[in-house]
Design an enzyme around this catalytic site. Sequence first.
Site, PDB file in Angstrom:
ATOM      1  N   CYS A   5     -27.765  14.659 -14.242  1.00  0.00           N
ATOM      2  CA  CYS A   5     -27.116  15.029 -12.969  1.00  0.00           C
ATOM      3  C   CYS A   5     -25.644  15.330 -13.226  1.00  0.00           C
ATOM      4  O   CYS A   5     -25.094  16.299 -12.679  1.00  0.00           O
ATOM      5  CB  CYS A   5     -27.267  13.918 -11.932  1.00  0.00           C
ATOM      6  SG  CYS A   5     -28.899  13.861 -11.150  1.00  0.00           S
ATOM      7  N   ASP A  28     -29.540  21.219 -26.502  1.00  0.00           N
ATOM      8  CA  ASP A  28     -29.658  19.788 -26.762  1.00  0.00           C
ATOM      9  C   ASP A  28     -28.539  19.351 -27.706  1.00  0.00           C
ATOM     10  O   ASP A  28     -28.205  20.060 -28.657  1.00  0.00           O
ATOM     11  CB  ASP A  28     -31.028  19.469 -27.383  1.00  0.00           C
ATOM     12  CG  ASP A  28     -31.372  17.987 -27.322  1.00  0.00           C
ATOM     13  OD1 ASP A  28     -32.294  17.626 -26.570  1.00  0.00           O
ATOM     14  OD2 ASP A  28     -30.692  17.191 -28.021  1.00  0.00           O
ATOM     15  N   HIS A  44     -32.703  15.910  -8.804  1.00  0.00           N
ATOM     16  CA  HIS A  44     -33.159  14.806  -9.659  1.00  0.00           C
ATOM     17  C   HIS A  44     -34.592  14.388  -9.338  1.00  0.00           C
ATOM     18  O   HIS A  44     -34.901  14.029  -8.198  1.00  0.00           O
ATOM     19  CB  HIS A  44     -32.231  13.592  -9.520  1.00  0.00           C
ATOM     20  CG  HIS A  44     -32.648  12.448 -10.398  1.00  0.00           C
ATOM     21  ND1 HIS A  44     -32.036  12.170 -11.599  1.00  0.00           N
ATOM     22  CD2 HIS A  44     -33.659  11.544 -10.274  1.00  0.00           C
ATOM     23  CE1 HIS A  44     -32.639  11.143 -12.172  1.00  0.00           C
ATOM     24  NE2 HIS A  44     -33.635  10.740 -11.383  1.00  0.00           N
ATOM     25  N   HIS A  99     -37.151  16.801 -17.720  1.00  0.00           N
ATOM     26  CA  HIS A  99     -36.626  17.939 -18.475  1.00  0.00           C
ATOM     27  C   HIS A  99     -37.684  18.425 -19.444  1.00  0.00           C
ATOM     28  O   HIS A  99     -38.580  17.666 -19.846  1.00  0.00           O
ATOM     29  CB  HIS A  99     -35.356  17.542 -19.235  1.00  0.00           C
ATOM     30  CG  HIS A  99     -35.528  16.340 -20.103  1.00  0.00           C
ATOM     31  ND1 HIS A  99     -35.439  15.055 -19.602  1.00  0.00           N
ATOM     32  CD2 HIS A  99     -35.822  16.215 -21.424  1.00  0.00           C
ATOM     33  CE1 HIS A  99     -35.660  14.197 -20.596  1.00  0.00           C
ATOM     34  NE2 HIS A  99     -35.898  14.872 -21.699  1.00  0.00           N
ATOM     35  N   HIS A 101     -38.124  20.425 -23.129  1.00  0.00           N
ATOM     36  CA  HIS A 101     -37.509  20.892 -24.364  1.00  0.00           C
ATOM     37  C   HIS A 101     -38.124  22.249 -24.716  1.00  0.00           C
ATOM     38  O   HIS A 101     -39.354  22.378 -24.731  1.00  0.00           O
ATOM     39  CB  HIS A 101     -37.819  19.931 -25.510  1.00  0.00           C
ATOM     40  CG  HIS A 101     -37.374  18.519 -25.300  1.00  0.00           C
ATOM     41  ND1 HIS A 101     -36.288  17.972 -25.950  1.00  0.00           N
ATOM     42  CD2 HIS A 101     -37.869  17.522 -24.517  1.00  0.00           C
ATOM     43  CE1 HIS A 101     -36.138  16.708 -25.592  1.00  0.00           C
ATOM     44  NE2 HIS A 101     -37.093  16.405 -24.724  1.00  0.00           N
TER      45      HIS A 101
HETATM   46  P1  5GP Z   1     -36.168  12.838 -24.124  1.00  0.00           P
HETATM   47  O1  5GP Z   1     -36.106  11.941 -25.325  1.00  0.00           O
HETATM   48  O2  5GP Z   1     -35.850  12.097 -22.844  1.00  0.00           O
HETATM   49  O3  5GP Z   1     -37.412  13.661 -24.027  1.00  0.00           O
HETATM   50  O4  5GP Z   1     -35.020  13.912 -24.367  1.00  0.00           O
HETATM   51  C1  5GP Z   1     -33.685  13.659 -24.063  1.00  0.00           C
HETATM   52  C2  5GP Z   1     -32.876  14.662 -24.833  1.00  0.00           C
HETATM   53  O5  5GP Z   1     -31.579  14.738 -24.273  1.00  0.00           O
HETATM   54  C3  5GP Z   1     -32.689  14.312 -26.318  1.00  0.00           C
HETATM   55  O6  5GP Z   1     -33.239  15.359 -27.126  1.00  0.00           O
HETATM   56  C4  5GP Z   1     -31.178  14.166 -26.474  1.00  0.00           C
HETATM   57  O7  5GP Z   1     -30.696  14.671 -27.705  1.00  0.00           O
HETATM   58  C5  5GP Z   1     -30.643  14.940 -25.282  1.00  0.00           C
HETATM   59  N1  5GP Z   1     -29.377  14.447 -24.759  1.00  0.00           N
HETATM   60  C6  5GP Z   1     -29.071  13.163 -24.435  1.00  0.00           C
HETATM   61  N2  5GP Z   1     -27.810  13.092 -23.974  1.00  0.00           N
HETATM   62  C7  5GP Z   1     -27.317  14.359 -23.988  1.00  0.00           C
HETATM   63  C8  5GP Z   1     -26.050  14.921 -23.626  1.00  0.00           C
HETATM   64  O8  5GP Z   1     -25.128  14.241 -23.169  1.00  0.00           O
HETATM   65  N3  5GP Z   1     -25.908  16.259 -23.785  1.00  0.00           N
HETATM   66  C9  5GP Z   1     -26.910  17.056 -24.271  1.00  0.00           C
HETATM   67  N4  5GP Z   1     -26.653  18.351 -24.404  1.00  0.00           N
HETATM   68  N5  5GP Z   1     -28.117  16.558 -24.622  1.00  0.00           N
HETATM   69  C10 5GP Z   1     -28.311  15.224 -24.493  1.00  0.00           C
HETATM   70 ZN    ZN Z   2     -30.475  13.075 -12.609  1.00  0.00          ZN
END
Ligand code: 5GP
Ligand code: ZN
Length: 113
Positions: A5, A28, A44, A99, A101
Amino acid sequence: MCIFCDIVEGKIPSKKVYENDYVFCFDDINPVAPVHVLVVPKKHFDNINELANSPEGALYSAEITKAVAEVAKIKGVNGAFRTINNCGEGAGQTVMHVHFHVIAGADLTEKLI
Ligand code: 5GP
Ligand code: ZN
């Protein structure tokens, strides 16, 4: 407090790839491949279950799908990319704002499924 957010609102900087009224897409911070973009709804939702059960779920889901394709096009990888959603801690979700990827530019032939 939610990191994504804050990114959507510009409170935390990010490398924006694409944005419209419904989604914000950015690189990422810890890429696992040369192309690794996160597609995030501006509203959200904790995870895909909450998204699916929301009255606005269909709208946001369609916009997310379009944004995934747009991001792949912008990055020049629309012929070969992978989209991943982790739902819940047990599946590796670390940021509790749904989210997707978009990953490409690496060897994607090794498959889990
Ligand atoms: P999840 O593990 O929840 O599927 O993916 C979260 C993703 O968010 C991870 O790949 C992590 O590298 C990315 N991420 C976490 N914090 C940040 C941030 O502050 N900025 C960016 N650009 N990516 C983030
Ligand atoms: Zn959020």
